[in-house]
Design an enzyme around this catalytic site. Structure first.
Site, short mmCIF file in Angstrom:
data_model
loop_
_atom_site.label_atom_id
_atom_site.label_comp_id
_atom_site.label_asym_id
_atom_site.label_seq_id
_atom_site.Cartn_x
_atom_site.Cartn_y
_atom_site.Cartn_z
N PRO A 239 7.23 -1.84 -8.57
CA PRO A 239 6.00 -1.75 -8.14
C PRO A 239 5.93 -0.92 -6.81
O PRO A 239 7.14 -0.59 -6.29
CB PRO A 239 5.54 -3.15 -7.51
CG PRO A 239 6.74 -4.00 -8.30
CD PRO A 239 7.86 -3.29 -8.60
N PRO A 240 4.88 -0.54 -6.13
CA PRO A 240 4.74 0.65 -5.17
C PRO A 240 5.33 -0.20 -3.97
O PRO A 240 5.29 -1.64 -3.90
CB PRO A 240 3.40 0.78 -5.10
CG PRO A 240 2.51 0.13 -6.11
CD PRO A 240 3.52 -0.62 -6.73
N THR A 242 8.44 -0.55 -3.05
CA THR A 242 9.75 -1.71 -3.05
C THR A 242 10.94 -1.02 -2.64
O THR A 242 12.00 -1.72 -2.84
CB THR A 242 9.76 -2.14 -4.44
OG1 THR A 242 9.83 -1.17 -5.45
CG2 THR A 242 8.94 -3.19 -4.70
N GLU A 462 -15.36 -22.51 0.35
CA GLU A 462 -13.90 -22.78 0.49
C GLU A 462 -13.25 -23.97 0.60
O GLU A 462 -12.26 -24.33 0.06
CB GLU A 462 -13.59 -22.05 2.01
CG GLU A 462 -13.80 -20.42 2.01
CD GLU A 462 -13.27 -19.72 1.00
OE1 GLU A 462 -12.12 -20.00 0.41
OE2 GLU A 462 -13.97 -18.53 0.89
N HIS A 465 -12.92 -24.92 -3.13
CA HIS A 465 -11.33 -24.47 -3.55
C HIS A 465 -10.16 -25.57 -3.07
O HIS A 465 -9.50 -25.98 -3.88
CB HIS A 465 -11.00 -23.17 -3.18
CG HIS A 465 -11.89 -22.02 -3.53
ND1 HIS A 465 -11.70 -21.67 -4.88
CD2 HIS A 465 -12.49 -21.06 -3.03
CE1 HIS A 465 -12.28 -20.52 -5.29
NE2 HIS A 465 -13.08 -20.33 -4.25
N ASP A 536 -13.56 -14.83 -7.67
CA ASP A 536 -13.19 -15.75 -8.53
C ASP A 536 -13.44 -15.41 -9.96
O ASP A 536 -12.67 -15.94 -10.79
CB ASP A 536 -13.93 -17.26 -7.97
CG ASP A 536 -13.82 -17.44 -6.40
OD1 ASP A 536 -12.76 -16.86 -5.99
OD2 ASP A 536 -14.53 -18.24 -6.02
P1 ATP Z 1 6.28 4.30 -4.40
O1 ATP Z 1 6.49 3.61 -5.67
O2 ATP Z 1 4.88 3.88 -3.89
O3 ATP Z 1 6.56 5.77 -4.20
P2 ATP Z 1 8.62 3.35 -3.16
O4 ATP Z 1 9.11 2.19 -3.95
O5 ATP Z 1 9.03 4.71 -3.44
O6 ATP Z 1 7.12 3.35 -3.34
P3 ATP Z 1 9.55 3.46 -0.49
O7 ATP Z 1 8.76 4.89 -0.27
O8 ATP Z 1 11.07 3.57 -0.92
O9 ATP Z 1 8.92 2.77 -2.05
O10 ATP Z 1 9.42 2.62 0.58
C1 ATP Z 1 8.56 2.64 1.66
C2 ATP Z 1 9.09 2.15 2.76
O11 ATP Z 1 9.15 0.79 2.57
C3 ATP Z 1 10.37 2.70 3.34
O12 ATP Z 1 10.43 3.75 4.09
C4 ATP Z 1 11.02 1.58 4.02
O13 ATP Z 1 10.61 1.61 5.26
C5 ATP Z 1 10.30 0.36 3.63
N1 ATP Z 1 11.07 -0.47 2.65
C6 ATP Z 1 10.98 -0.66 1.21
N2 ATP Z 1 11.84 -1.41 0.76
C7 ATP Z 1 12.88 -1.61 1.71
C8 ATP Z 1 14.09 -2.21 1.82
N3 ATP Z 1 14.43 -2.83 0.48
N4 ATP Z 1 14.60 -2.38 2.68
C9 ATP Z 1 14.29 -1.66 3.82
N5 ATP Z 1 13.00 -1.21 3.93
C10 ATP Z 1 12.30 -1.04 2.90
#
Ligand code: ATP
Length: 651
Positions: A239-240, A242, A462, A465, A536
């Protein structure tokens, strides 16, 4: 003397310069203006009385009256040209091609009076001076208008060429033919700041896998001597936010090799063949610097499955690019020591050929961090933050379930900003909680205008829920309820979900019942429903659809799924079931939701007093916690060990 060799690599200045074109255009305009038109360029101005005198003296051979400009051009006789009085005025035309140049010009004012005066003088002196009438066009204006479109087209063309060549990388701005060059940014292992594995918190499994890649690059012989081949690529999927990009950067930092970084969209250009050419160039550059790493972020921009939904044929260029990438990764020379790392959020849409062993041999899953990983990520991002107290990282990690590394980095930053806004000297625990609220729910809308009646409806919604989820065994227990409007939502209920690996139908039903609790409370108390339950309804509809069409959890439809994990046969216009089944699916979804709605209504009807008490407390305090719920309902009978807290904004 030795000749000086040009050894630096800066590209030679192109012989073709856009200034040259600008020059031609300007010269053309000036040329036309100067030679083509104005015949007044060597002509003197005169007055009516002077003209009358010249006429009387018989000096004038012709007068041309220009009616539209109210000017008259005066041409002298040959004899008059030699007279002292006319010395200094033009004698000859400037160019043979242009007509005879008038010696004088004057503004005559009223045409009738001027004409009468000339006729009278001619008559009095018995002169045969020619008097002609003419009109004159605005030569300059016309030339300008004629040239304007050409100038515009040339201008736009130059602009486009400059942009294309300027953006085509390599620092070779100004070269048109650089468009096919790769746009990859090269991080030099010696000069650029390095990211190491220490900067990546958690992700132990993923880190281990990529560490091996570093090993391959550092000691290739160790593996090749036993007959093994170095893997060509690894795909980071997750996922984004991560930490996929972060992980790739850490690989580069640790492997101490050149690192070419670019995004999938950098290959895409409006011209055919450019993408493929950029791929070729990228691999060529990497091979020249081998061992090296190529990192392609968001590879789905070019790596999507080919031949899908291609009605218009517009994807051809992307497909060419992908084909070139496949060819390069397959490569003829295997021991080039170039490893391709790529990252994507959508491995499901990638072309199967890209994922096969021999190209991206390894797929590394980078998942959302769990409780301990979140704690570690907090540790990394709290390093630069000045905190007032020793923060309980366990507590913070518990407050942020479902958060990605990027979200946690954002929480830390947001907390610092909130503290600064409040003129604090250091960041406190409350600032972190406010930051979490803000990130989950959006900005607090303090001045949103809500009528007392609306507020009451929101409070009961609320409370509905909260009540239902408190009463049901499998629904996630509620921890916090708020009616402070934030972002898009007017209120929110925060749950404490179990981390389940498999979900049973009764658990899904209980969750749906709790989600319908909001609308059910409105119905029970006011006997009216509102639009406030939109999110919901969206949630339960999705859940019910998934039960029926994906998980095979519906008795009527039975053990069947219409889900296709390969993602290759995503149905657009054609559905993988008949019209009859489609109707059945719709009916079953509706039945499931309706049943849970009625169940929630029944539950709330039976607990009307408690529901009202809770809503009133909510109206009074705006935010209530688990303790308030316990005071009203007593301890939850099926309480489990608390692990996670998940915020679920509800309208
Ligand atoms: P995308 O898929 O959206 O490109 P990505 O997975 O490549 O996202 P990154 O760009 O590597 O994500 O992470 C964004 C920021 O989140 C990093 O610059 C860092 O600051 C923080 N971050 C994410 N994961 C970690 C981690 N495991 N440890 C430390 N910092 C993290």
């Amino acid at each position: 003397m030795a000749k000086e060799n040009n050894t630096n690599n800066t590209p030679k200045k192109p012989r073709f310069s856009s200034w040259w074109i600008y020059g031609v255009v300007i010269a053309l305009i000036i040329g036309f203006q100067f030679f083509g038109g104005s015949s007044f360029s060597s002509t003197e101005k005169t007055t009516t009385s002077e003209l009358q005198e010249f006429l009387r003296n018989g000096d004038i051979s012709k007068i041309v009256i220009i009616t539209n400009t109210r000017q008259a051009k005066v041409y002298l006789t040959e004899e008059a040209l030699n007279k002292d009085v006319h010395k200094g005025v033009a004698q000859k035309p400037l160019l043979p091609s242009t007509s005879l140049v008038p010696q004088y010009v004057l503004d005559y004012g009223d045409l009738q009076i001027f004409q009468n005066e000339i006729t009278e003088i001619k008559k009095e002196n018995n002169l045969d001076t020619i008097v002609e009438f003419d009109t004159e066009s605005n030569v300059i204006g016309e030339i300008f208008l004629t040239l304007l479109p050409f100038a515009l087209i040339i201008g736009i063309w130059i602009y486009l060429m400059r942009r294309m060549s300027g953006g085509a990388g390599g620092g070779a701005g100004g070269q048109i033919f650089n468009i096919g060059k790769s746009k990859a940014k090269l991080f030099d292992e010696k000069t650029d700041t390095r990211t190491s594995f220490k900067d990546v918190a958690g992700l132990e499994g993923a880190k281990e896998e990529v560490q091996e890649i570093v090993e391959f690059l550092k000691n290739p012989d160790k593996y090749t001597s036993l007959g093994g081949k170095i893997p060509k690529g690894a795909l980071l999927v997750g996922p984004p936010g991560t930490g996929k990009t972060l992980l790739a950067k850490a690989v580069a930092g640790e492997a101490k090799v050149p690192f070419f970084s670019l995004s999938g969209s950098d290959f895409v250009e409006m011209f055919v063949g450019v993408g493929a050419s950029r791929v070729r160039d990228l691999f060529k550059q990497a091979k020249d610097k081998s061992p090296a790493i190529i990192f392609i972020d968001e590879i789905d921009a070019i790596g999507r499955a080919r031949g899908k939904n291609n009605f218009t044929g517009s994807n051809d260029e992307r497909e060419n690019t992908l084909n070139q990438l496949l060819t390069e990764m397959d490569g003829f020379g295997t021991n080039t020591n170039v490893i391709v790392l790529a990252a994507t959020n959508r491995a499901d849409v990638l072309d199967k050929a890209l994922m096969r062993a021999g190209r991206f041999d390894r797929q590394i899953y980078v998942d959302l961090p769990d409780l301990n990983e979140r704690k570690e990520i907090f540790e990394v991002h709290l390093r630069p933050i000045k905190t007032a107290e020793t923060l309980d990282l366990d507590f913070l990690a518990k407050q942020t379930p479902g958060f990605s590394g990027a979200d946690i980095a954002n929480v830390c930053n947001e907390a610092a900003l909130i503290a600064a806004r409040k003129e604090k000297k250091a960041v406190t625990k409350q600032d972190f909680l406010d930051a979490v609220d803000r990130i989950v729910g959006g900005l607090e809308k303090k001045n949103k205008i809500i009528t007392p009646e609306e507020k009451k409806t929101i409070a009961f919604h609320e409370a509905g829920h909260a009540t239902v989820s408190w009463m049901l065994e499998h629904a996630a227990p509620l921890v916090k309820v708020t009616i402070v409007p934030r972002g898009q939502s007017l209120g929110a209920a925060w749950y404490l979900p179990e981390e389940r690996l498999i979900v049973r139908p009764e658990q899904m039903m209980d969750e749906m019942c709790a989600t319908m609790g909001g609308r059910a409370a409105e119905k029970v108390i006011f006997n009216k429903i509102s639009t406030g339950a939109l999110s919901d309804l969206e949630k339960v509809t999705k859940q019910a659809r998934a039960m029926v069409t994906i998980y095979g959890l519906n008795d009527e439809l039975g053990n069947i799924t219409y889900y296709d994990s390969s993602g290759q046969n995503e149905y657009g216009f054609t559905k993988p079931y008949s019209e009859e089944t489609a109707q059945k699916i719709d009916q079953e979804i509706s039945k499931i939701i309706e049943k849970q709605y009625q169940r929630a209504i029944k539950l709330l009807d039976e607990n009307r007093d408690k529901l009202t008490e809770l809503a009133e407390r909510l109206l009074d305090k705006e935010v209530i916690f688990k303790d308030d719920l316990e005071k009203i309902f007593g301890r939850r009978p099926f309480e489990k060990e608390e692990e996670e807290l998940e915020p679920e904004p509800a309208k």
